[in-house]
Structures are given as C-alpha cells and as structure tokens.
Design a protein around this motif. Sequence first.
Motif, PDB file in Angstrom:
ATOM      1  N   VAL A 113      81.501  75.339  11.184  1.00  0.00           N
ATOM      2  CA  VAL A 113      81.019  73.858  10.481  1.00  0.00           C
ATOM      3  C   VAL A 113      79.440  73.837  10.279  1.00  0.00           C
ATOM      4  O   VAL A 113      78.634  73.772  11.459  1.00  0.00           O
ATOM      5  N   ALA A 114      78.972  74.341   9.068  1.00  0.00           N
ATOM      6  CA  ALA A 114      77.612  74.251   8.612  1.00  0.00           C
ATOM      7  C   ALA A 114      77.201  73.064   8.034  1.00  0.00           C
ATOM      8  O   ALA A 114      77.797  72.113   7.405  1.00  0.00           O
ATOM      9  N   PRO A 115      75.681  72.848   8.063  1.00  0.00           N
ATOM     10  CA  PRO A 115      75.249  71.869   7.507  1.00  0.00           C
ATOM     11  C   PRO A 115      75.560  71.256   5.714  1.00  0.00           C
ATOM     12  O   PRO A 115      75.792  70.428   5.466  1.00  0.00           O
ATOM     13  N   ASP A 116      75.999  72.499   5.229  1.00  0.00           N
ATOM     14  CA  ASP A 116      76.362  72.319   3.846  1.00  0.00           C
ATOM     15  C   ASP A 116      77.896  72.443   3.449  1.00  0.00           C
ATOM     16  O   ASP A 116      78.388  72.447   2.492  1.00  0.00           O
ATOM     17  N   ASP A 169      81.220  65.578  16.145  1.00  0.00           N
ATOM     18  CA  ASP A 169      80.637  66.797  15.965  1.00  0.00           C
ATOM     19  C   ASP A 169      80.773  67.381  14.484  1.00  0.00           C
ATOM     20  O   ASP A 169      79.480  67.796  14.283  1.00  0.00           O
ATOM     21  N   VAL A 170      81.765  67.305  14.039  1.00  0.00           N
ATOM     22  CA  VAL A 170      81.751  67.454  12.465  1.00  0.00           C
ATOM     23  C   VAL A 170      80.737  66.609  11.830  1.00  0.00           C
ATOM     24  O   VAL A 170      79.873  67.037  10.845  1.00  0.00           O
ATOM     25  N   GLN A 171      80.612  65.345  12.187  1.00  0.00           N
ATOM     26  CA  GLN A 171      79.815  64.527  11.315  1.00  0.00           C
ATOM     27  C   GLN A 171      78.651  64.830  11.564  1.00  0.00           C
ATOM     28  O   GLN A 171      77.602  64.440  10.658  1.00  0.00           O
ATOM     29  N   GLN A 172      78.314  65.106  12.805  1.00  0.00           N
ATOM     30  CA  GLN A 172      76.775  65.567  13.122  1.00  0.00           C
ATOM     31  C   GLN A 172      76.379  66.817  12.685  1.00  0.00           C
ATOM     32  O   GLN A 172      75.114  66.938  11.978  1.00  0.00           O
ATOM     33  N   ARG A 173      77.155  67.839  12.420  1.00  0.00           N
ATOM     34  CA  ARG A 173      76.985  69.091  11.880  1.00  0.00           C
ATOM     35  C   ARG A 173      76.759  68.997  10.367  1.00  0.00           C
ATOM     36  O   ARG A 173      76.206  69.832   9.627  1.00  0.00           O
ATOM     37  N   LYS A 178      83.614  65.604   4.211  1.00  0.00           N
ATOM     38  CA  LYS A 178      84.854  64.766   4.189  1.00  0.00           C
ATOM     39  C   LYS A 178      85.632  65.465   5.365  1.00  0.00           C
ATOM     40  O   LYS A 178      85.833  66.779   5.328  1.00  0.00           O
ATOM     41  N   LEU A 179      86.218  64.438   6.188  1.00  0.00           N
ATOM     42  CA  LEU A 179      86.756  64.923   7.460  1.00  0.00           C
ATOM     43  C   LEU A 179      88.387  64.603   7.229  1.00  0.00           C
ATOM     44  O   LEU A 179      88.460  63.317   7.142  1.00  0.00           O
ATOM     45  N   VAL A 180      89.317  65.416   7.184  1.00  0.00           N
ATOM     46  CA  VAL A 180      90.703  65.107   7.101  1.00  0.00           C
ATOM     47  C   VAL A 180      91.488  65.356   8.330  1.00  0.00           C
ATOM     48  O   VAL A 180      91.563  67.048   8.522  1.00  0.00           O
ATOM     49  N   PHE A 181      92.036  64.704   9.113  1.00  0.00           N
ATOM     50  CA  PHE A 181      93.056  64.870  10.001  1.00  0.00           C
ATOM     51  C   PHE A 181      94.436  65.078   9.621  1.00  0.00           C
ATOM     52  O   PHE A 181      94.986  64.038   8.698  1.00  0.00           O
ATOM     53  N   VAL A 182      95.100  66.335   9.834  1.00  0.00           N
ATOM     54  CA  VAL A 182      96.583  66.622   9.293  1.00  0.00           C
ATOM     55  C   VAL A 182      97.411  66.581  10.513  1.00  0.00           C
ATOM     56  O   VAL A 182      97.231  67.607  11.348  1.00  0.00           O
TER      57      VAL A 182
END
Length: 279
Positions: A113-116, A169-173, A178-182
Amino acid sequence: MTEDILRQPIAIRRWIAATLLALTGCATTSPHATQPLPPGSLYVALGSSYAAGAGIGPIVPGTPKRCGQTVNNYPRLLAERLGLHLVDASCGGATTANILGPWSELPAQIAAVAPDTRLVTVTIGGNDVGYVRDLFQTMCRGARCPSALPVTDADWATLERNMRQIARDVQQRAPRAKLVFVDYLRIIPDGALCPAVALNPDQAALSREKFRRLASLTARVARDEGAMLLPAGKLSDAHHACSSEPWAQAFPAKAAPWHPTAAGHAAIADALAGKLAPR
C-alpha cells in the motif's frame, strides 16, 4: 432537545435512538468512499486464498507459486473491469499477521500500500481462527484423524485487533484510498446438507458458527474504522456448496476444496464493481 426526547413514548424514543445511531455510523465512513476511481488508479489486494483464487485458474506468471494467485481471481477481474493498476499481495494460507508483518521470504502485504493507492480490498481472518483448516480436517476418515483445534475468545480478540490495525495502517499509508473489507463466501447451507458437504451435525454447527462470527466481526471492524463492506457471505446465501449454482465448493472439488469457485470470484468482482462504480 434531550428533555423533549425523554417526553416521547418509549417506542418513539427507541426509533430516535436507532436513527441517531445509524446517522453516527454513516458519519464515520471515509469521505473517499463516494469518490470515483479514475482509470489507472492504483489498487492493492490483500488477503488469503479466498482473495488469491486458490485453484480456479492458471497461476499468474511471476507471482510466488505458494500464494496461488490465479489469473481470474476477484482482484484481477475487478481491476480489468474498472481499468485499475493492480498490485496483488494476497497469498493462500495468510493470516492477519502476514498482512501486518513479513511471512518467511514474503514481505508484509501491507507494504504494497503506497501513498498514491486509491483502492484496497481485504479478505482475511479465516486462517486466524481455523475456519478452512477445520473444514479440511472433516475430509479425514479413520480413527487417527485429528479433532478440530480449539479457538479461544482470546484468538478472536487478536483477530479483531489485527483487522482494526490493518484498516488503520491502510488509512495512514494511503489517506485517499477506499478501503473495502470483503467477507467470506458461504459454503455450508443453514438448512439440510447434501452429499458434497459430508459433515456431521457437530462439524456443520462449528463451521456455521465460525462463518457467522467472522462475518459479524468483519462488519463491525469495517463500520467502526470507516471502511466499506462487501458482505459476500450474505450475497451468496443462495449459492452455497449444495446449491445448483455454487459460488464455493466443498469436497470433492474440481479446484481447491472448501474455497470459492471461479463463479464466486466473478460474482464478488461484479458486486464490487457495482459498489465502486455504480451506474
């Protein structure tokens, strides 16, 4: 305002409380959830074999063979559908610890997971609590077959803590992602079993309970951490392993037993595309 609410009949007060709770839940959703994903956006897929696509097609060249990433898993189908640039870090057998930290020769999945990054999907948790492991053990026949290993409340608490850490961590990185839990597709029906699902009543009850608890935990983490949720388990209620159109298979199976089929991955990709790029 509080005094006015307290003067209302109890039924109305309950309705007001439920409405306020719903509004509060909406307020925690990431502000990026409704923003469109431009073609070429960076998409990172995290998770276990239920994301990697165990046994449903050819292995993607250049990927770790033990991870079992297939050319038709839901991350690749979704990336093709929306024109996204995919980095697939999913790996069969992975736990939440393998997303947060390295796993032998493999780096932590979260490092992809990168900043972009603009989209991250996560399917994880089953291996933390032995969901698929216990199903594989049911295939064993004979007196020497191992019994299901116990999973404690502490194990579930660790799983939830790790899933929350993944979201943070995703939100910080990638603050704009958009973060989706499946969650996990349904395998075991709630009703009568079929020959393909040869479980005894205790085995079936244990599997159903873990499935429900995983879905509930995933939904709670997604809600509390401001992520989106694709309830694949609920979407597949009519597509369990005993149905005429299964999205997951039991044993024997053409591909990996106790895993999603190619049709299941296609269904998840379709549902995600509808959620992320509604018409």
